[in-house]
Design a protein around this motif. Structure first.
Motif, short mmCIF file in Angstrom:
data_model
loop_
_atom_site.label_atom_id
_atom_site.label_comp_id
_atom_site.label_asym_id
_atom_site.label_seq_id
_atom_site.Cartn_x
_atom_site.Cartn_y
_atom_site.Cartn_z
N PHE A 1 -36.45 -17.19 -32.73
CA PHE A 1 -34.79 -17.51 -33.45
C PHE A 1 -34.99 -19.02 -33.79
CE2 PHE A 1 -30.86 -19.25 -31.84
CZ PHE A 1 -29.90 -19.20 -31.79
N LEU A 2 -35.32 -20.10 -33.26
CA LEU A 2 -34.86 -21.33 -33.29
C LEU A 2 -35.49 -21.53 -34.69
CD1 LEU A 2 -35.43 -23.32 -29.72
CD2 LEU A 2 -32.96 -22.48 -30.94
N ASN A 3 -36.45 -21.49 -35.06
CA ASN A 3 -37.19 -22.14 -36.52
C ASN A 3 -36.63 -21.26 -37.82
OD1 ASN A 3 -40.15 -23.26 -35.31
ND2 ASN A 3 -41.08 -20.88 -35.67
N ASN A 4 -35.67 -19.50 -37.13
CA ASN A 4 -35.34 -19.84 -37.81
C ASN A 4 -33.58 -20.45 -38.32
OD1 ASN A 4 -35.86 -16.50 -39.43
ND2 ASN A 4 -36.46 -17.06 -37.82
N LEU A 5 -33.11 -20.48 -37.20
CA LEU A 5 -31.90 -21.92 -37.13
C LEU A 5 -32.18 -23.28 -37.59
CD1 LEU A 5 -29.56 -22.17 -36.09
CD2 LEU A 5 -30.30 -22.34 -34.36
N PHE A 6 -32.96 -23.73 -37.20
CA PHE A 6 -33.44 -24.78 -37.99
C PHE A 6 -33.55 -24.96 -39.29
CE2 PHE A 6 -35.27 -26.70 -33.42
CZ PHE A 6 -34.04 -26.23 -32.80
N SER A 7 -34.29 -23.82 -39.71
CA SER A 7 -34.64 -23.11 -41.13
C SER A 7 -32.84 -23.75 -41.90
CB SER A 7 -35.68 -22.71 -41.96
OG SER A 7 -36.97 -23.14 -41.22
N LEU A 8 -32.53 -22.36 -42.07
CA LEU A 8 -31.77 -21.95 -42.43
C LEU A 8 -30.01 -23.12 -42.50
CD1 LEU A 8 -30.53 -18.23 -40.51
CD2 LEU A 8 -30.12 -19.07 -43.27
N TYR A 9 -29.94 -24.27 -40.64
CA TYR A 9 -29.21 -25.23 -40.54
C TYR A 9 -30.00 -25.76 -41.98
CZ TYR A 9 -27.12 -29.05 -38.69
OH TYR A 9 -26.07 -30.28 -38.59
N ASP A 10 -30.75 -26.42 -41.96
CA ASP A 10 -31.34 -27.56 -42.64
C ASP A 10 -31.12 -27.05 -44.46
OD1 ASP A 10 -32.90 -30.48 -43.50
OD2 ASP A 10 -34.47 -27.96 -44.22
N GLU A 11 -31.48 -25.59 -44.66
CA GLU A 11 -31.23 -25.43 -45.82
C GLU A 11 -29.11 -24.84 -46.39
OE1 GLU A 11 -31.58 -21.41 -48.91
OE2 GLU A 11 -33.62 -21.98 -47.73
N THR A 12 -28.57 -24.96 -45.46
CA THR A 12 -27.29 -24.82 -45.86
C THR A 12 -26.85 -26.65 -46.30
OG1 THR A 12 -26.96 -22.88 -44.31
CG2 THR A 12 -25.15 -24.31 -44.71
N PHE A 13 -27.08 -26.97 -45.78
CA PHE A 13 -27.05 -28.84 -45.84
C PHE A 13 -28.39 -29.77 -47.06
CE2 PHE A 13 -24.75 -27.78 -41.79
CZ PHE A 13 -23.59 -28.65 -41.85
N GLU A 14 -29.25 -29.63 -46.60
CA GLU A 14 -30.06 -30.32 -47.50
C GLU A 14 -31.35 -30.22 -48.04
OE1 GLU A 14 -30.88 -34.93 -46.18
OE2 GLU A 14 -31.28 -33.56 -44.99
N ASN A 15 -31.89 -28.76 -47.18
CA ASN A 15 -33.57 -28.78 -48.32
C ASN A 15 -33.47 -27.54 -47.57
OD1 ASN A 15 -34.66 -31.55 -47.97
ND2 ASN A 15 -33.99 -31.52 -45.66
N HIS A 16 -34.04 -27.29 -49.88
CA HIS A 16 -34.16 -26.22 -50.39
C HIS A 16 -35.18 -25.30 -49.24
CE1 HIS A 16 -35.43 -22.67 -53.14
NE2 HIS A 16 -34.63 -22.27 -52.80
N HIS A 17 -35.46 -24.03 -49.05
CA HIS A 17 -36.09 -22.79 -48.48
C HIS A 17 -36.83 -21.76 -48.80
CE1 HIS A 17 -36.45 -26.81 -44.79
NE2 HIS A 17 -36.20 -26.21 -44.94
N GLY A 18 -35.65 -21.09 -49.85
CA GLY A 18 -35.84 -20.31 -49.88
C GLY A 18 -35.14 -19.23 -49.86
N ILE A 19 -34.44 -19.49 -48.18
CA ILE A 19 -33.36 -18.24 -47.55
C ILE A 19 -32.33 -17.34 -47.89
CG2 ILE A 19 -32.59 -17.82 -45.11
CD1 ILE A 19 -34.16 -20.34 -44.16
N TYR A 20 -31.95 -18.51 -49.03
CA TYR A 20 -30.65 -17.66 -49.65
C TYR A 20 -29.66 -18.62 -50.59
CZ TYR A 20 -27.78 -20.51 -46.45
OH TYR A 20 -26.13 -22.30 -46.25
N LEU A 21 -29.81 -19.99 -50.32
CA LEU A 21 -29.67 -20.42 -51.82
C LEU A 21 -30.74 -20.80 -52.52
CD1 LEU A 21 -28.58 -23.35 -49.66
CD2 LEU A 21 -27.30 -21.46 -50.67
#
Length: 168
Positions: A21-41
Motif C-alpha cells: 500500500f505505502l509503496n503505491n501511495l508514495f509513488s502516486l503522490y510523488d508522480e502527482t507532484f514531481e517525478n514521472h513513474h509512468g503510473i498515470y501521467l
C-alpha cells in the motif's frame, strides 16, 4: 474436514500488506507532484513541472467566464494540503470557508507567483516527509487523508492542464 474448515482454508486473504500500500501511495503522490513513474501521467506533466511552464500573467487569467485562474487553483491546492495535513495529524481544523479562495484570488505578480509555487513545493515536501515518517498506517483517517491528498491534487492537476489548453 467439514464444510466450514474447507471454506476457511480456501478464502483469499483480503488484507493489504502495508508495504505494498505505502509503496503505491508514495509513488502516486510523488508522480502527482514531481517525478514521472509512468503510473498515470505522461512525462513532464506532474503538477510542479506543469506550473514551471506557466507565467504569472497566464496564472492570473480566469479560464472562461466564471472560472478561476490558475493562481486560484494553486492557492486552493495549498489550502487543501494544509487542511488535510492537520487532519492527518489529528489537529483541530476549525471552520473552513471553501469558497474564499475562489472569490478572492485573482491577478498576481511574478513575485507572488514564484512565492506561491515555492509554498506548494514546501507543503508537498513537508507532507512527503510526514508520510514517510508515519509509522501507524492502521488508522482509516490517516489513510483517508493521504488518499484524499493524492486524488484531490490529481483532480486539480487535470483542471490546470485543461486550462492550459485554453491559455496557451
Amino acid at each position: 474436514m467439514n464444510l466450514i474448515d474447507q471454506a476457511n482454508s480456501t478464502q483469499v486473504d483480503k488484507t493489504i500488506k502495508q508495504e505494498n500500500f505505502l509503496n503505491n501511495l508514495f509513488s502516486l503522490y510523488d508522480e502527482t507532484f514531481e517525478n514521472h513513474h509512468g503510473i498515470y501521467l505522461d512525462n513532464n506533466t506532474s503538477l510542479l513541472t506543469t506550473l514551471e511552464t506557466v507565467s504569472a500573467q497566464e496564472a492570473s487569467i480566469p479560464v472562461g467566464g466564471k472560472c478561476a485562474s490558475l493562481a486560484a487553483q494553486v492557492t486552493h491546492v495549498i489550502f487543501y494540503l494544509e487542511l488535510l495535513e492537520k487532519y492527518f495529524l489529528k489537529q483541530e481544523v476549525g471552520k473552513v470557508d471553501w469558497g474564499e479562495i475562489w472569490r478572492t484570488v485573482e491577478k498576481i505578480s511574478p513575485e507572488q507567483w514564484e512565492t506561491l509555487k515555492n509554498k506548494l513545493k514546501e507543503t508537498y515536501t513537508r507532507l512527503d516527509q510526514l508520510f514517510h515518517n508515519t509509522e501507524n498506517w492502521n488508522d482509516e483517517d490517516v489513510v483517508g487523508a493521504a488518499l484524499a491528498i493524492v486524488v484531490h491534487t490529481a483532480y486539480h492537476l487535470g483542471e490546470i492542464r485543461q486550462a492550459l489548453c485554453t491559455l496557451k
